[in-house]
Design an enzyme around this catalytic site. Structure first.
Site, mmCIF file in Angstrom:
data_model
loop_
_atom_site.group_PDB
_atom_site.id
_atom_site.type_symbol
_atom_site.label_atom_id
_atom_site.label_comp_id
_atom_site.label_asym_id
_atom_site.label_seq_id
_atom_site.Cartn_x
_atom_site.Cartn_y
_atom_site.Cartn_z
ATOM 1 N N CYS A 15 0.866 -1.182 0.000
ATOM 2 C CA CYS A 15 0.000 0.000 0.000
ATOM 3 C C CYS A 15 0.904 1.234 0.000
ATOM 4 C CB CYS A 15 -0.862 0.002 1.258
ATOM 5 S SG CYS A 15 0.163 0.061 2.751
ATOM 6 N N HIS A 77 3.441 1.930 11.861
ATOM 7 C CA HIS A 77 2.266 1.730 12.727
ATOM 8 C C HIS A 77 2.075 2.846 13.741
ATOM 9 C CE1 HIS A 77 4.263 -1.981 11.374
ATOM 10 N NE2 HIS A 77 3.064 -2.214 10.895
ATOM 11 N N HIS A 127 -1.550 -4.548 19.730
ATOM 12 C CA HIS A 127 -0.991 -4.230 18.409
ATOM 13 C C HIS A 127 -0.328 -2.853 18.491
ATOM 14 C CE1 HIS A 127 -0.809 -3.044 14.190
ATOM 15 N NE2 HIS A 127 -0.914 -4.330 13.883
ATOM 16 N N GLU A 129 -0.122 -0.314 16.541
ATOM 17 C CA GLU A 129 -0.932 0.845 16.161
ATOM 18 C C GLU A 129 -1.862 1.243 17.314
ATOM 19 O OE1 GLU A 129 -2.968 0.535 12.359
ATOM 20 O OE2 GLU A 129 -4.477 1.961 13.053
ATOM 21 N N CYS A 197 -8.457 1.671 6.462
ATOM 22 C CA CYS A 197 -7.854 2.421 5.358
ATOM 23 C C CYS A 197 -8.275 1.850 4.006
ATOM 24 C CB CYS A 197 -6.337 2.424 5.492
ATOM 25 S SG CYS A 197 -5.601 0.856 5.080
ATOM 26 N N SER A 225 1.176 -9.768 10.745
ATOM 27 C CA SER A 225 0.568 -8.710 9.922
ATOM 28 C C SER A 225 -0.950 -8.766 10.067
ATOM 29 C CB SER A 225 0.985 -8.900 8.458
ATOM 30 O OG SER A 225 0.205 -8.065 7.638
ATOM 31 N N SER A 226 -1.487 -7.792 10.773
ATOM 32 C CA SER A 226 -2.928 -7.774 11.060
ATOM 33 C C SER A 226 -3.754 -7.776 9.780
ATOM 34 C CB SER A 226 -3.228 -6.540 11.918
ATOM 35 O OG SER A 226 -4.596 -6.285 11.966
ATOM 36 N N ASN A 227 -3.410 -6.887 8.832
ATOM 37 C CA ASN A 227 -4.262 -6.798 7.639
ATOM 38 C C ASN A 227 -4.222 -8.088 6.825
ATOM 39 O OD1 ASN A 227 -2.686 -6.213 4.867
ATOM 40 N ND2 ASN A 227 -1.478 -5.448 6.565
ATOM 41 N N SER A 269 1.820 -5.355 3.494
ATOM 42 C CA SER A 269 3.253 -5.284 3.794
ATOM 43 C C SER A 269 4.062 -6.369 3.082
ATOM 44 C CB SER A 269 3.458 -5.388 5.312
ATOM 45 O OG SER A 269 2.739 -6.487 5.821
#
Ligand code: 0CN
Ligand code: SF4
Length: 333
Positions: A15, A77, A127, A129, A197, A225-227, A269
């Site tokens: 991204c 983050h 996390h 963030e 996002c 990686s959360s996403n 990522s």
């Protein structure tokens, strides 16, 4: 031999915030020379971290581990104000790679807390963030993860609250939690429906479509990686078997039994080189017809921090684009 086809998700992979964050570390190495310290993983991808280590980046868990006066990059983050002041106390040359979309959530948290609201932050405790946003007003922010957490909140229903969310959550799961919050609290504000996002949203939408049309969905991404994890969950909820694949060495051939169509995507990522590795391995196993999903093209670009400007010309470098970043040679499609 099993035979079948692959559909490559569109969009997938890097991204705008990740391209900028990696570009910042690379540029800082060029400008200041090694070592450049990076607080936490610049983005949650082990391959990226390993490549940057080879070039002279030193990853640390805390700003306290960075020698006084050294260059220190903050990860995509984000960090809490406490980290910023600790870094200033150590005289660190800070270069902030926080994604602008994460910074926006920080600003919203500060504004709502200043207005006397309790901020209900939908996200995953622990996390980075969430830790960073929480640090903006620790006494006024409460983290909620599930609808059950909403029921358990020990707050009167007429408490003035504001709802913010982590940027990389599952869109559908978050909608449920926000709905439960709206149903309970009578004085509730949000800057919008959520703070998820564009990149998380677009990758999840693409994965939903892949899951409906394919037996199996593989998402390239690291386990922290959360996403990327949310993309796997979304694929499963939409009818496909799905797995996270940190790199092609983690492919389990048992997953391919009885499968003829595989959807392949990558978290925000995950570099394209890892997608390429997985597709090459799948081709060797008979999945040698590769097509590209028809999806939306992303054109978001975040500019690089002014402090990385060329000392002679004063020019701020251009943010690397996905296909020209040295860590993501592309070419899998
Ligand atoms: O995998 P990431 O580094 O981060 P999370 O998905 O775990 O938050 O991807 C970039 C996202 C950001 C910020
Ligand atoms: Fe920014 Fe979203 Fe990328 Fe995170 S996933 S770095 S919030 S664009």
């Amino acid at each position: 031999m099993t035979a079948g086809s692959i559909v490559l998700a569109q969009p997938r992979g890097f991204c705008a915030g990740v391209r900028r964050a990696i570009g910042i570390v690379e540029r800082a190495l060029d400008l200041y020379g090694a070592p450049v310290y990076v607080r936490k993983e610049i983005v949650h991808n082990h391959h990226i971290v390993a490549e940057l280590v080879k070039r002279g980046a030193v990853f640390v868990d805390s700003e306290e581990e960075v020698p006084e006066g050294a260059v220190c990059v903050f990860s995509a983050h984000g960090v809490s104000p406490g980290v910023r002041s600790a870094a200033a106390d150590r005289g660190l040359e800070v270069i902030d790679a926080t994604c602008p979309l994460v910074s926006k959530v920080h600003q919203e948290a500060v504004r709502f807390a200043r207005d006397g609201r309790t901020v209900l932050l939908v996200g995953h405790e622990g996390h980075e963030e969430v830790e960073g946003v929480l640090g903006e007003a620790p006494d006024r922010i409460v983290v909620v993860e599930t609808e059950e957490d909403v029921r358990r909140l020990a707050l009167p229903d007429d408490t003035p609250v504001a709802v913010l969310t982590q940027t990389t959550l599952s869109f559908d799961e978050t909608a449920k939690v926000v709905r439960a919050l709206r149903a309970r609290f009578t004085d509730l504000l949000t800057p919008g429906e959520d703070d998820i996002c564009y990149a998380s949203q677009n990758r999840q939408n693409a994965v939903k479509d892949l899951a409906r049309r394919n037996d199996l969905v593989l998402v390239v991404g690291s386990r922290n990686s959360s996403n990327s994890l949310r993309m796997v969950e979304v694929a499963r909820e939409h009818g496909a078997a799905a797995h996270l694949v940190p790199d092609e060495s983690h492919l389990d051939e048992a997953w391919l039994h009885g499968v003829s169509a595989i959807g392949v995507s990558a978290g925000a990522s995950a570099p394209e080189i890892l997608v390429h590795g997985l597709v090459t391995r799948l081709a060797a196993l008979g999945f040698d017809r590769v097509e590209l999903q028809r999806g939306i093209a992303e054109d978001v670009v975040f500019s690089m921090p002014g402090r990385l400007a060329d000392p002679v010309t004063g020019r701020v470098p251009r943010t690397p684009l996905a296909d020209e970043a040295p860590l993501s040679p592309g070419g899998a499609a």
